[in-house]
Motif scaffolding. Structure first.
Motif, mmCIF file in Angstrom:
data_model
loop_
_atom_site.group_PDB
_atom_site.id
_atom_site.type_symbol
_atom_site.label_atom_id
_atom_site.label_comp_id
_atom_site.label_asym_id
_atom_site.label_seq_id
_atom_site.Cartn_x
_atom_site.Cartn_y
_atom_site.Cartn_z
ATOM 1 N N GLY A 57 -2.354 6.106 8.400
ATOM 2 C CA GLY A 57 -0.952 6.082 8.005
ATOM 3 C C GLY A 57 -0.536 4.716 7.488
ATOM 4 N N PHE A 58 -0.969 3.657 8.161
ATOM 5 C CA PHE A 58 -0.663 2.299 7.703
ATOM 6 C C PHE A 58 -1.259 2.040 6.323
ATOM 7 C CE2 PHE A 58 -0.599 0.989 12.408
ATOM 8 C CZ PHE A 58 0.764 1.263 12.508
ATOM 9 N N VAL A 59 -2.490 2.423 6.128
ATOM 10 C CA VAL A 59 -3.148 2.222 4.840
ATOM 11 C C VAL A 59 -2.427 3.016 3.761
ATOM 12 C CG1 VAL A 59 -5.272 2.609 3.522
ATOM 13 C CG2 VAL A 59 -5.383 1.653 5.832
ATOM 14 N N ASP A 65 3.391 1.861 -1.236
ATOM 15 C CA ASP A 65 4.539 0.959 -1.301
ATOM 16 C C ASP A 65 4.679 0.427 -2.708
ATOM 17 O OD1 ASP A 65 6.675 -0.659 -0.763
ATOM 18 O OD2 ASP A 65 5.554 -2.114 0.432
ATOM 19 N N GLU A 66 5.818 0.718 -3.332
ATOM 20 C CA GLU A 66 6.024 0.326 -4.733
ATOM 21 C C GLU A 66 6.920 -0.886 -4.860
ATOM 22 O OE1 GLU A 66 7.288 3.746 -6.937
ATOM 23 O OE2 GLU A 66 5.658 4.965 -6.169
ATOM 24 N N THR A 67 7.260 -1.549 -3.771
ATOM 25 C CA THR A 67 8.143 -2.707 -3.877
ATOM 26 C C THR A 67 7.374 -3.970 -4.084
ATOM 27 O OG1 THR A 67 8.157 -2.996 -1.473
ATOM 28 C CG2 THR A 67 9.967 -1.716 -2.499
#
Length: 67
Positions: A57-59, A65-67
């Motif tokens: 889940g972390f990976v 993550d697009e920020t």
């Protein structure tokens, strides 16, 4: 996996008490060792499965993550 890798893994799991091996005869009459997971092995599997799911889940969050 080769036999040496599999055998070493089975020995480690047996030493930890996560599996139990018993000798039985095959249909062909040969002796073979059969393994079953123990209660401790089931608990360890559940714990490691949850750990793997958290890590995955972390990976996944890092990759998405697009920020």
């Amino acid at each position: 996996l080769n036999q040496g890798t599999l055998y070493a893994a089975l020995v480690r799991l047996d030493q930890k008490g996560w599996i139990k091996g018993t000798w039985q005869k095959t249909e062909a009459g040969r002796d073979a060792k059969y393994y079953n997971i123990t209660k401790a092995g089931t608990r360890a599997l559940e714990k490691q499965t949850e750990r793997w799911r958290r890590l995955a889940g972390f990976v996944n969050k890092l990759l998405l993550d697009e920020t």
